[in-house]
Design a protein around this motif. Sequence first.
Motif: not given
Length: 317
Positions: A71-73, A166-170, A178-180, A212-220
């Motif tokens: 549910t986050d992107y 999936t790799h980028i999210r992780n 840097n990897e992402a 304040a993020p305006d959408e459901a982002y993946v947070l670092p």
Amino acid sequence: MKTIHTNHNLTDMYNHPDVALAIGFFDGLHLGHMSVINTMKEIAEEKELAKAVMTFDPHPSVVLNPEKKRTDYLTPLDEKRRLLEAIGIDYLFVVSFTSKFAQMAEEDFIRDYLTNNHVKEVVAGFDFTYGKFGKGNMMKLEADKQGFNVTAVAKQELNTAKIATTHIRNALIEGHVNEANAQLGRPYKISGLVVQGEKRGRTIGFPTANVAPDEAYVLPKLGVYAVTLKRTGSDQLLKGVCNIGYKPTFHDPAVSAVSIEVHIFDFAESIYGERVEVFWHEFIRPEQKFSGIDALIAQIKQDKESAEQLLADISLD
């Protein structure tokens, strides 16, 4: 770019010229995704077709795998729309991924979303699937195609590793920015509004923009980062240091919300209410609790110096 939300009202979707179509969820629009989209653009230009992308909302896991639903992107829908428009896409089809859609027969998907939708060229990744239980794949699409050509794009790798959302999210969750960024092909970005915060930063000499993020982002990963920032309508790139976390020196993480606070270097303007984009470049350190204000100020000074060094080669033009 025209955005067409299907909501399964397919008649409305068909009001457009012949298109070349890239299909996928495309969360992140990373280098692998861009290989698919750029292939579509090349074919579209050669065949004189409009350039189109088809994506889905929400992520299929919400319907197909609720226990592991996403549910986050990396690129929530509006962010995806902005990025696609910036690269010259003519049409964006947003297909509602519902339980009904998930049960659609393969031949119905081909007829309703491709053949009848004026699609003349279909481009997707080698692992794209469609139809009930995902039984349709690129080989079957080639065999069952009706009035269009099919192009499958091979797996894309970077340093022998598959480029994957999936790799980028992780990587982001673990602080490996840097990897992402390498797999994205650009710095990770979170867009949002600058809102009123506690204004504690200005009292200690480090005013911050509370984003304040305006959408459901993946947070670092929670911690301190070297970042750059852009304001809406401006191409000016501002450098800064960002803390994402609970501010444990002042708050109990168990009852506090995560905040994103950016101290912009050499900047004194008020930007409350403005929409900004925060670009994440380097992880500096994890978030930590300090014994008092003096220790916090000393660490922030060190963090600022670290960020300035890490961002030294980034142009502000």
